[in-house]
Design a protein around this motif. Structure first.
Motif, mmCIF file in Angstrom:
data_model
loop_
_atom_site.group_PDB
_atom_site.id
_atom_site.type_symbol
_atom_site.label_atom_id
_atom_site.label_comp_id
_atom_site.label_asym_id
_atom_site.label_seq_id
_atom_site.Cartn_x
_atom_site.Cartn_y
_atom_site.Cartn_z
ATOM 1 N N TYR A 66 9.961 33.083 18.999
ATOM 2 C CA TYR A 66 9.184 32.609 20.166
ATOM 3 C C TYR A 66 9.525 31.161 20.486
ATOM 4 O O TYR A 66 9.906 30.837 21.586
ATOM 5 C CB TYR A 66 7.670 32.785 19.984
ATOM 6 N N ARG A 67 9.327 30.254 19.525
ATOM 7 C CA ARG A 67 9.822 28.874 19.668
ATOM 8 C C ARG A 67 10.612 28.639 18.391
ATOM 9 O O ARG A 67 10.037 28.692 17.301
ATOM 10 C CB ARG A 67 8.694 27.848 19.699
ATOM 11 N N ARG A 68 11.922 28.318 18.551
ATOM 12 C CA ARG A 68 12.689 28.084 17.322
ATOM 13 C C ARG A 68 12.531 26.615 16.944
ATOM 14 O O ARG A 68 13.300 25.759 17.369
ATOM 15 C CB ARG A 68 14.156 28.452 17.501
ATOM 16 N N ILE A 87 -2.414 15.231 15.824
ATOM 17 C CA ILE A 87 -1.098 15.429 16.459
ATOM 18 C C ILE A 87 -0.252 16.475 15.722
ATOM 19 O O ILE A 87 -0.128 16.442 14.495
ATOM 20 C CB ILE A 87 -0.315 14.089 16.533
ATOM 21 N N TYR A 88 0.309 17.384 16.523
ATOM 22 C CA TYR A 88 1.225 18.409 16.045
ATOM 23 C C TYR A 88 2.612 18.055 16.572
ATOM 24 O O TYR A 88 2.733 17.564 17.700
ATOM 25 C CB TYR A 88 0.766 19.762 16.603
ATOM 26 N N GLY A 89 3.650 18.320 15.793
ATOM 27 C CA GLY A 89 5.001 18.070 16.286
ATOM 28 C C GLY A 89 6.002 19.013 15.664
ATOM 29 O O GLY A 89 5.813 19.503 14.548
ATOM 30 N N VAL A 102 7.142 32.091 30.159
ATOM 31 C CA VAL A 102 6.120 31.222 30.733
ATOM 32 C C VAL A 102 4.756 31.470 30.067
ATOM 33 O O VAL A 102 4.384 32.597 29.764
ATOM 34 C CB VAL A 102 6.068 31.379 32.275
ATOM 35 N N HIS A 103 4.055 30.370 29.799
ATOM 36 C CA HIS A 103 2.762 30.441 29.106
ATOM 37 C C HIS A 103 1.973 29.170 29.409
ATOM 38 O O HIS A 103 2.509 28.210 29.963
ATOM 39 C CB HIS A 103 2.993 30.588 27.594
ATOM 40 N N ARG A 104 0.698 29.180 29.039
ATOM 41 C CA ARG A 104 -0.113 27.961 29.126
ATOM 42 C C ARG A 104 -1.181 27.999 28.034
ATOM 43 O O ARG A 104 -1.445 29.056 27.452
ATOM 44 C CB ARG A 104 -0.742 27.798 30.505
ATOM 45 N N HIS A 105 -1.757 26.825 27.750
ATOM 46 C CA HIS A 105 -2.740 26.702 26.661
ATOM 47 C C HIS A 105 -3.538 25.423 26.857
ATOM 48 O O HIS A 105 -3.071 24.491 27.519
ATOM 49 C CB HIS A 105 -2.029 26.688 25.300
ATOM 50 N N PRO A 106 -4.736 25.362 26.266
ATOM 51 C CA PRO A 106 -5.545 24.145 26.429
ATOM 52 C C PRO A 106 -4.918 22.872 25.842
ATOM 53 O O PRO A 106 -5.086 21.802 26.426
ATOM 54 C CB PRO A 106 -6.875 24.483 25.755
ATOM 55 N N SER A 110 4.282 18.008 25.166
ATOM 56 C CA SER A 110 5.357 17.167 25.691
ATOM 57 C C SER A 110 6.646 17.498 24.969
ATOM 58 O O SER A 110 6.619 18.052 23.863
ATOM 59 C CB SER A 110 5.025 15.698 25.442
ATOM 60 N N ARG A 111 7.763 17.186 25.593
ATOM 61 C CA ARG A 111 9.078 17.281 24.925
ATOM 62 C C ARG A 111 9.740 15.927 25.073
ATOM 63 O O ARG A 111 9.592 15.262 26.106
ATOM 64 C CB ARG A 111 10.063 18.293 25.533
ATOM 65 N N PHE A 112 10.514 15.596 24.054
ATOM 66 C CA PHE A 112 11.290 14.371 24.060
ATOM 67 C C PHE A 112 12.688 14.771 23.588
ATOM 68 O O PHE A 112 12.832 15.292 22.476
ATOM 69 C CB PHE A 112 10.640 13.380 23.099
ATOM 70 N N TRP A 143 1.200 25.841 33.603
ATOM 71 C CA TRP A 143 2.143 26.903 33.235
ATOM 72 C C TRP A 143 3.508 26.287 32.962
ATOM 73 O O TRP A 143 3.958 25.424 33.727
ATOM 74 C CB TRP A 143 2.284 27.908 34.384
ATOM 75 N N HIS A 144 4.145 26.720 31.887
ATOM 76 C CA HIS A 144 5.484 26.194 31.592
ATOM 77 C C HIS A 144 6.348 27.208 30.868
ATOM 78 O O HIS A 144 5.855 28.046 30.123
ATOM 79 C CB HIS A 144 5.405 24.886 30.799
ATOM 80 N N ASN A 145 7.654 27.131 31.126
ATOM 81 C CA ASN A 145 8.653 27.905 30.384
ATOM 82 C C ASN A 145 9.889 27.035 30.202
ATOM 83 O O ASN A 145 10.053 26.039 30.907
ATOM 84 C CB ASN A 145 8.984 29.227 31.087
ATOM 85 N N HIS A 146 10.691 27.400 29.193
ATOM 86 C CA HIS A 146 11.820 26.543 28.833
ATOM 87 C C HIS A 146 13.137 27.308 28.887
ATOM 88 O O HIS A 146 13.138 28.533 28.760
ATOM 89 C CB HIS A 146 11.694 26.025 27.393
ATOM 90 N N GLY A 147 14.237 26.575 28.997
ATOM 91 C CA GLY A 147 15.540 27.224 28.930
ATOM 92 C C GLY A 147 16.647 26.215 28.735
ATOM 93 O O GLY A 147 16.420 24.994 28.750
ATOM 94 N N ASP A 161 -1.385 17.879 21.239
ATOM 95 C CA ASP A 161 -2.667 17.449 20.667
ATOM 96 C C ASP A 161 -3.419 18.639 20.067
ATOM 97 O O ASP A 161 -4.649 18.652 20.028
ATOM 98 C CB ASP A 161 -3.520 16.745 21.723
ATOM 99 N N LEU A 162 -2.660 19.616 19.582
ATOM 100 C CA LEU A 162 -3.236 20.866 19.098
ATOM 101 C C LEU A 162 -4.229 20.713 17.933
ATOM 102 O O LEU A 162 -5.298 21.330 17.961
ATOM 103 C CB LEU A 162 -2.058 21.762 18.728
ATOM 104 N N PRO A 163 -3.939 19.856 16.931
ATOM 105 C CA PRO A 163 -4.938 19.709 15.854
ATOM 106 C C PRO A 163 -6.268 19.177 16.373
ATOM 107 O O PRO A 163 -7.335 19.602 15.924
ATOM 108 C CB PRO A 163 -4.284 18.704 14.895
ATOM 109 N N VAL A 173 -6.290 29.284 23.253
ATOM 110 C CA VAL A 173 -5.536 30.544 23.278
ATOM 111 C C VAL A 173 -4.250 30.354 24.051
ATOM 112 O O VAL A 173 -4.197 29.627 25.033
ATOM 113 C CB VAL A 173 -6.329 31.695 23.950
ATOM 114 N N MET A 174 -3.238 31.037 23.563
ATOM 115 C CA MET A 174 -1.945 31.035 24.223
ATOM 116 C C MET A 174 -2.016 32.126 25.286
ATOM 117 O O MET A 174 -2.267 33.277 24.970
ATOM 118 C CB MET A 174 -0.914 31.392 23.162
ATOM 119 N N GLU A 175 -1.849 31.757 26.531
ATOM 120 C CA GLU A 175 -1.902 32.751 27.623
ATOM 121 C C GLU A 175 -0.486 33.054 28.093
ATOM 122 O O GLU A 175 0.271 32.121 28.396
ATOM 123 C CB GLU A 175 -2.634 32.124 28.805
#
Ligand code: 1HN
Length: 370
Positions: A66-68, A87-89, A102-106, A110-112, A143-147, A161-163, A173-175
């Motif tokens: 799903y996310r490598r 902070i989660y990273g 594509v998904h979204r969550h509360p 960010s990506r760097f 909503w976001h998706n990556h490629g 900021d998941l924790p 929840v992951m939608e």
């Protein structure tokens, strides 16, 4: 046994059975910081991360992962794979042609970007292309998706900021149920977003500091963060170069923060994103903050000195964490190169709660609040 001893024992037993704990029994646990689960200062070295992630890119298919990503897991917080309690990273690898649906969550994300061209995140209809050092935001609820459209792997650092969301019992929840509607037709579920915005929309719309367009809608999706989703590294460098002639902060050197161009506030409600520049030869004073900060070395090398002679050495692309309460100073150990640290902290959360405090320690040991 004396009556008092018996009565004390039954007080303990009866309390426990009713879900009550005596303060005087718990006191040591409540009052002594040594009994708290806290993040510890830690550095993840690129030379260690890169080969493991390269291996994963070979043997772990994206469909399974799903996310490598390899998650920066603070040893002080195990078994949670968190950098700090807020902070989660992780460090993610996308091979050419790979994508995440594509998904979204509360939680805000960010990506760097560390390496590779051709990587992108689509956010609320904008395809945000990324190059090394760029910051791409997906504020909470977008909503976001990556490629990766390029012909080489793309590697980036994800920070969320998941924790914090989890610790606040915001059972996030992951939608994945993303729908698009063409006028007059039925809504269709999709795994990628149709791009509806012009290339470089965020930068075209907001990148002249101090000026905002007044004929456009600045609310993008459900976002409670910045409507500017892309912050270019080249712009950060330009801003920092313009600041060189000014006296740096005695602890942090020259620094900038990415801001929401509409409100002037932080780019997401919970976290602050920015860059510290320590010019060659700059000598920082020790400081301590009630906020926690995670760093990525985008340019240069050096070390973080802490109390009791503790030191973290780091080099380009290394990621490290300075948790809340740590006395520290960053030292640029390269006499001929400026140090550039990309930094994310939970300071906005602490500030909003009235918890943010910062101290500086002068060379003679005097401690001053700032
Ligand atoms: C997420 O959405 C991403 O979009 C990466 O790539 C890591 C970790 C937890 C929850 C959501 C992404 C994530 C995540």
């Amino acid at each position: 046994m004396s009556t008092v001893v018996q009565e004390r024992e039954s007080l303990t037993k009866n309390s426990r059975q009713l879900g009550l704990t005596e303060y005087w029994v718990e006191r040591e646990i409540i009052e002594n910081p040594a009994n708290r689960t806290t993040a510890v200062p830690f550095v993840w070295h690129w030379k260690d991360i890169q080969p493991l992630l390269a291996k994963a890119s070979d043997i772990v298919p994206m469909e399974e992962a799903y996310r490598r990503a390899l998650l920066f897991s603070n040893p002080g917080l195990a078994p949670k794979a968190w950098m700090t309690t807020t902070i989660y990273g992780g460090c993610s690898w996308y091979n050419p042609g790979e994508s995440a649906e594509v998904h979204r969550h509360p939680p805000s994300a960010s990506r760097f970007v560390l390496q590779g061209n051709g990587g992108w995140t689509a956010v609320e209809g904008e395809k945000c292309m990324m190059a090394r050092g760029d910051l791409i935001l997906t504020p909470n609820g977008t909503w976001h998706n990556h490629g990766n459209d390029g012909n080489e792997p793309v590697i980036w650092v994800d920070i969320l900021d998941l924790p914090l969301a989890e610790n606040l019992n915001n059972s996030w929840v992951m939608e994945y149920d993303y729908y698009e509607v063409k006028s007059g037709e039925k809504a269709v579920q999709r795994t990628t977003q149709t791009i509806t915005k012009t290339d470089d929309y965020s930068v075209k719309t907001y990148s002249v500091g101090g000026i905002k367009p007044t004929f456009m809608d600045h609310q993008r999706g459900l976002s409670t963060g910045s409507p500017m989703f892309v912050y270019r590294w080249a712009d950060a460098v330009k801003a920092l170069n313009n600041l060189r002639e000014f006296e740096p902060d005695p602890c942090g050197g020259h620094s900038i923060e990415y801001i929401n161009p509409i409100t002037g506030g932080t780019v997401v409600p919970t976290l602050s994103f920015g860059v510290y520049m320590h010019e060659a030869g700059f000598q920082a004073d020790f400081q301590r903050k009630t906020s926690s900060t995670v760093y990525c070395v985008i340019q240069g090398k050096g070390r973080t000195e802490m109390d009791n002679g503790k030191v973290m050495e780091w080099d380009e692309n290394d990621v490290f964490v300075v948790p809340s309460g740590t006395w520290y100073r960053h030292v640029n150990t390269d006499p001929s190169n400026d140090l550039m640290l990309y930094a994310v902290s939970d300071e906005p959360t602490l500030t909003k709660l009235g918890f943010f405090v910062r101290h500086r320690r002068l060379a003679d040991g005097t401690i001053v609040a700032r």
